[in-house]
Scaffold this motif. Structure first.
Motif, PDB file in Angstrom:
ATOM      1  N   ALA A  64       0.809  -1.222   0.000  1.00 45.88           N
ATOM      2  CA  ALA A  64       0.000   0.000   0.000  1.00 45.88           C
ATOM      3  C   ALA A  64       0.845   1.275   0.000  1.00 45.88           C
ATOM      4  N   ASN A  65       2.136   1.160  -0.235  1.00 43.92           N
ATOM      5  CA  ASN A  65       3.004   2.338  -0.156  1.00 43.92           C
ATOM      6  C   ASN A  65       2.498   3.489  -1.036  1.00 43.92           C
ATOM      7  N   LYS A  66       2.150   3.190  -2.279  1.00 48.34           N
ATOM      8  CA  LYS A  66       1.743   4.250  -3.210  1.00 48.34           C
ATOM      9  C   LYS A  66       0.427   4.905  -2.782  1.00 48.34           C
ATOM     10  N   VAL A  67      -0.545   4.091  -2.371  1.00 48.28           N
ATOM     11  CA  VAL A  67      -1.829   4.681  -1.989  1.00 48.28           C
ATOM     12  C   VAL A  67      -1.712   5.445  -0.669  1.00 48.28           C
ATOM     13  N   ILE A  68      -0.841   4.970   0.223  1.00 47.66           N
ATOM     14  CA  ILE A  68      -0.610   5.711   1.468  1.00 47.66           C
ATOM     15  C   ILE A  68      -0.024   7.082   1.153  1.00 47.66           C
ATOM     16  N   GLN A  69       0.954   7.111   0.238  1.00 46.36           N
ATOM     17  CA  GLN A  69       1.557   8.389  -0.141  1.00 46.36           C
ATOM     18  C   GLN A  69       0.528   9.317  -0.796  1.00 46.36           C
ATOM     19  N   GLN A  70      -0.302   8.751  -1.662  1.00 43.44           N
ATOM     20  CA  GLN A  70      -1.294   9.590  -2.332  1.00 43.44           C
ATOM     21  C   GLN A  70      -2.319  10.117  -1.336  1.00 43.44           C
ATOM     22  N   ALA A  71      -2.759   9.270  -0.399  1.00 48.95           N
ATOM     23  CA  ALA A  71      -3.716   9.715   0.623  1.00 48.95           C
ATOM     24  C   ALA A  71      -3.077  10.754   1.535  1.00 48.95           C
ATOM     25  N   TYR A  72      -1.793  10.579   1.846  1.00 46.61           N
ATOM     26  CA  TYR A  72      -1.096  11.561   2.682  1.00 46.61           C
ATOM     27  C   TYR A  72      -0.951  12.896   1.945  1.00 46.61           C
ATOM     28  N   GLN A  73      -0.477  12.836   0.705  1.00 44.67           N
ATOM     29  CA  GLN A  73      -0.290  14.072  -0.046  1.00 44.67           C
ATOM     30  C   GLN A  73      -1.623  14.783  -0.304  1.00 44.67           C
ATOM     31  N   GLY A  74      -2.698  14.036  -0.383  1.00 43.40           N
ATOM     32  CA  GLY A  74      -4.018  14.631  -0.570  1.00 43.40           C
ATOM     33  C   GLY A  74      -4.659  15.092   0.725  1.00 43.40           C
ATOM     34  N   GLN A  75      -3.935  14.970   1.844  1.00 37.07           N
ATOM     35  CA  GLN A  75      -4.372  15.408   3.175  1.00 37.07           C
ATOM     36  C   GLN A  75      -5.555  14.609   3.718  1.00 37.07           C
ATOM     37  N   PHE A  76      -5.742  13.399   3.198  1.00 38.80           N
ATOM     38  CA  PHE A  76      -6.762  12.521   3.766  1.00 38.80           C
ATOM     39  C   PHE A  76      -6.250  11.823   5.022  1.00 38.80           C
ATOM     40  N   LEU A  77      -4.956  11.569   5.091  1.00 41.47           N
ATOM     41  CA  LEU A  77      -4.371  10.859   6.223  1.00 41.47           C
ATOM     42  C   LEU A  77      -3.066  11.517   6.624  1.00 41.47           C
ATOM     43  N   SER A  78      -2.727  11.415   7.916  1.00 40.91           N
ATOM     44  CA  SER A  78      -1.461  11.939   8.417  1.00 40.91           C
ATOM     45  C   SER A  78      -0.718  10.844   9.146  1.00 40.91           C
ATOM     46  N   GLY A  79       0.569  11.071   9.376  1.00 40.75           N
ATOM     47  CA  GLY A  79       1.362  10.127  10.150  1.00 40.75           C
ATOM     48  C   GLY A  79       1.354  10.506  11.622  1.00 40.75           C
ATOM     49  N   TYR A  80       2.190   9.818  12.384  1.00 43.40           N
ATOM     50  CA  TYR A  80       2.317  10.052  13.809  1.00 43.40           C
ATOM     51  C   TYR A  80       3.586  10.859  14.098  1.00 43.40           C
ATOM     52  N   PRO A  81       3.680  11.455  15.282  1.00 48.21           N
ATOM     53  CA  PRO A  81       4.858  12.270  15.592  1.00 48.21           C
ATOM     54  C   PRO A  81       6.176  11.515  15.519  1.00 48.21           C
ATOM     55  N   ASP A  82       6.160  10.190  15.654  1.00 48.69           N
ATOM     56  CA  ASP A  82       7.413   9.432  15.585  1.00 48.69           C
ATOM     57  C   ASP A  82       7.742   9.007  14.156  1.00 48.69           C
ATOM     58  N   ASN A  83       7.099   9.644  13.180  1.00 48.53           N
ATOM     59  CA  ASN A  83       7.356   9.389  11.761  1.00 48.53           C
ATOM     60  C   ASN A  83       6.925   7.985  11.335  1.00 48.53           C
ATOM     61  N   THR A  84       5.924   7.443  11.990  1.00 47.60           N
ATOM     62  CA  THR A  84       5.326   6.185  11.549  1.00 47.60           C
ATOM     63  C   THR A  84       3.947   6.471  10.969  1.00 47.60           C
TER      64      THR A  84
END
Length: 532
Positions: free
Chosen positions: A411-431
Motif C-alpha cells: 500500500a506504499n503508493k496509496v498511502i503516499q497519495q492519501a497523505y499528499q491529498g491530506q486525507f491521512l497523516s502520520g504520527y509524531p514518531d514518523n510512523t
C-alpha cells in the motif's frame, strides 16, 4: 499435599475458607492465599471488576488456575484489564501475568481495553492450555523477553491484532491451537524461535507472520482461507519448515493472496510440505513438495468480527505501546470480485444499499469466498487504498517517507497519495502504522480534511449522546461532517462512538455519503444517516 482453593463469583465470599462448601468470591483473593503448588478451582460464572477482581491477575510461580478444560472454559469468563509495566515493552493493558511454572487452564479470557492482551508472558515458563481467548483488543497471548511457555490446545477467536505474538528472544512450544478470524493468527518477531506444531490457522488477515531475525520451527500446521497470506516471511527471518530428516508436514492452501510469501533476504527451503508453487512469491526452494490436488475452496462461516483495538489518533501523541508487526502482503481486497448481488453476507445488513453501490462502482471489493464481511474492521492501509479509489486525490503537500512503510509495501503508493491529498497523516514518531485499525472519528476527520469541507457559518456540535468522547482535535470536523450528512451511526443515530474502530460497512457508508455531498452518487434513504 497441594492445596485447592475453590472460587465462585456468584455465591462465594472472600472471607470464607476456600473449601468446596465455603468458596472464595474472587480469583484476586485466592491468589493472595495461594502458595507454590496450589490450585485455584473456578466455578462457572463471570469474573470481572464488577465481581471484585483487581487486574492484572498475577499468578505466582507454581500456582494453577483451573476452570473447565473439557469445554475450553466456555462457561468461565474472565474479563478485565490492568496496567502492567513490561521490562521490554513499557506499559501494557493486561488480564493475566504468569510466572514460572504457573498454569492457566480451561477458562475464557477477554481484554476489551485499548490494546489489551489476555495473557502476558515475560521471561517465564508457564503453561496455558485448553483456554479460549476472544475479543481481546490486541492479542490473546503475548510472549516476550526470554519467555518459554507451553501454549497448547487453546482457541484464539476474534482477537484484534494477533492470536499469539512472540517477540524478543522468546521460545516456547505452541501446539494444537486454533486461531480464527483475527489480525495475524501467530506473529513472530525479533530473534524469537518458538516451535509451532499442529496448529490450525484460518480466516485471519494473515496466518503466520514472521519478521525480524526470528527462527521458528514449523511442523504439521494448517494455514488456510486467510484473507491475505498463509505464511509471510520478511526482513531477516528464516523459519524452519522442513529438513531432510524431519519434513515440515505443513499445509498452506486456499489463502486469498499467497499461500507462502517470502519477502525476506533469505532463501526459504520447503521440505515435505503441501504448497502450490503457483500460489507463492519470493525465493523459495521446493524439495519433496506434496502439492495437494486442488479442491473447491469452501465458503467459511466467519465469526462476526468485533470492533477491536481502539488505536491512538494520528494527530495527538500516541501511546508508547508496541505497534503490530508490519504486514508486507499485497492489497487485501482480493480478486476475483463477487458482484454486489452475489455477496452472501449482506442481504439483511443495515448497510446493504451502501455496500452494493460502492461494489458496483468498483471502489471496494468483496472476498474470494463471496463474502463482504461488513462487520470486520479496516486497517489504515486498506482505508488509504479505498480513499484513493474513491477520490483519486491530487497532491496538496510533499510526500514523506514513513519509517514503517517500506518501498515494496503493497500500500506504499496509496498511502503516499492519501497523505499528499491530506486525507491521512502520520504520527509524531514518523510512523504511519498501516496495520492499525482505523477509528470512526479518524474516518470523519479524513473525509472532511481531504475533501476540504467547511461548515456554512458558525455551527455548534450536534448533541450526540456521547459527545464528550469526541477528541478535541476532531470536534470541528465532526460539526462539518454532521452538517454535510456524512456521518452514519448504527444502531443508534445519536451515538457517535467516535473512538470505536470503524467496520467495513461503516467506512463504506461514510465514504458513500461524502460522494453524495459531492453530487457523484444518488441519495440513499437510511435512518442511520445523521441529519444536522
Amino acid at each position: 499435599m497441594s492445596q485447592i482453593l475453590y472460587v465462585n463469583s456468584v455465591v462465594g465470599n472472600d472471607s470464607a475458607s476456600g473449601l468446596p462448601q465455603a468458596p472464595l468470591k474472587t480469583i484476586t483473593q485466592a491468589l493472595k492465599k495461594a502458595t507454590s503448588g496450589s490450585q485455584i478451582q473456578l466455578a462457572d460464572g463471570s469474573y470481572n471488576a464488577a465481581s471484585g477482581e483487581v487486574f492484572p491477575l498475577s499468578v505466582p510461580a507454581g500456582v494453577s488456575i483451573v476452570g473447565n478444560e473439557a469445554n475450553k472454559g466456555s462457561s468461565i469468563l474472565i474479563e478485565g484489564s490492568g496496567q502492567y509495566l513490561s521490562r521490554t515493552f513499557a506499559g501494557q493493558n493486561v488480564t493475566f501475568v504468569l510466572d514460572n511454572g504457573a498454569e492457566l487452564k480451561g477458562v475464557t479470557v477477554t481484554n476489551s481495553a485499548t490494546r489489551g492482551s489476555g495473557v502476558w508472558v515475560e521471561s517465564t515458563s508457564p503453561t496455558i492450555a485448553n483456554c479460549t481467548f476472544t475479543k481481546c483488543k490486541r492479542e490473546g497471548v503475548f510472549v516476550t523477553g526470554d519467555g518459554n511457555p507451553v501454549i497448547r490446545s487453546n482457541q484464539f477467536i476474534e482477537n484484534a491484532a494477533n492470536g499469539i505474538a512472540i517477540a524478543k528472544n522468546a521460545k516456547g512450544e505452541i501446539q494444537g491451537n486454533t486461531c480464527i478470524n483475527t489480525g495475524f493468527g501467530i506473529a513472530i518477531s525479533d530473534t524469537a524461535s518458538p516451535k509451532l506444531v499442529d496448529n490450525k490457522i484460518s480466516e485471519n488477515r494473515s496466518g503466520i507472520v514472521i519478521s525480524g531475525s526470528a527462527r521458528p520451527i514449523l511442523r504439521n500446521n494448517i494455514c488456510e482461507r486467510n484473507t491475505q497470506d498463509g505464511l509471510t516471511v520478511i526482513a531477516n527471518a528464516l523459519p524452519d519448515i522442513g529438513s531432510t530428516n524431519n519434513p515440515g508436514g505443513n499445509i498452506f492452501r486456499s489463502n486469498g493472496q499467497f499461500d507462502v510469501q517470502n519477502a525476506s533476504s533469505n532463501k526459504l527451503t520447503s521440505i515435505g510440505n503441501q504448497i502450490d508453487p503457483a500460489k507463492t512469491k519470493g525465493l523459495i526452494e521446493f524439495l519433496d513438495n506434496q502439492v495437494p490436488t486442488p479442491t473447491p475452496n469452501p465458503t467459511p462461516n466467519p465469526i462476526p468480527h468485533p470492533t477491536p483495538t481502539p488505536e491512538p489518533q494520528p494527530e495527538p501523541f500516541p501511546d508508547p505501546t508496541p505497534t503490530p508487526l508490519p504486514n508486507p502482503t499485497p492489497n487485501p481486497t482480493p480478486t476475483p470480485t463477487p458482484t454486489p448481488s452475489n455477496l452472501t453476507d449482506i442481504s439483511n445488513h443495515w448497510a446493504v444499499a451502501f455496500i452494493r453501490e460502492l461494489v458496483k462502482l468498483e471502489i471496494i471489493k468483496g472476498f474470494p469466498d463471496g463474502t463482504f464481511r461488513p462487520d470486520a474492521t479496516m486497517t489504515r492501509a486498506q482505508y488509504a487504498a479505498l480513499i484513493v479509489k474513491a477520490f483519486n486525490p491530487s497532491a496538496k503537500r510533499q510526500a514523506i517517507k514513513f519509517k514503517d512503510v517500506p518501498q515494496d509495501f503493497w500500500a506504499n503508493k496509496v498511502i503516499q497519495q492519501a497523505y499528499q491529498g491530506q486525507f491521512l497523516s502520520g504520527y509524531p514518531d514518523n510512523t504511519f502504522r498501516p496495520n492499525d485499525n482505523i477509528q470512526r472519528v479518524q474516518v470523519i476527520v479524513s473525509l472532511v480534511n481531504g475533501l476540504g469541507l467547511t461548515a456554512s457559518g458558525h455551527k455548534t456540535l450536534k448533541p450526540y449522546d456521547d459527545q464528550t468522547k469526541i477528541p478535541d482535535y476532531a470536534k470541528d470536523e465532526v460539526i462539518v461532517a454532521s452538517e454535510k450528512q456524512i456521518i452514519v451511526n448504527y444502531p443508534k443515530v445519536k451515538e457517535l462512538n467516535p473512538t470505536r474502530e470503524a467496520t467495513r460497512a461503516e467506512v463504506v457508508a461514510m465514504v458513500y455519503q461524502a460522494l453524495v455531498d459531492a453530487d457523484r452518487v444518488a441519495v440513499i434513504d437510511s435512518p442511520y444517516i445523521v441529519v444536522a
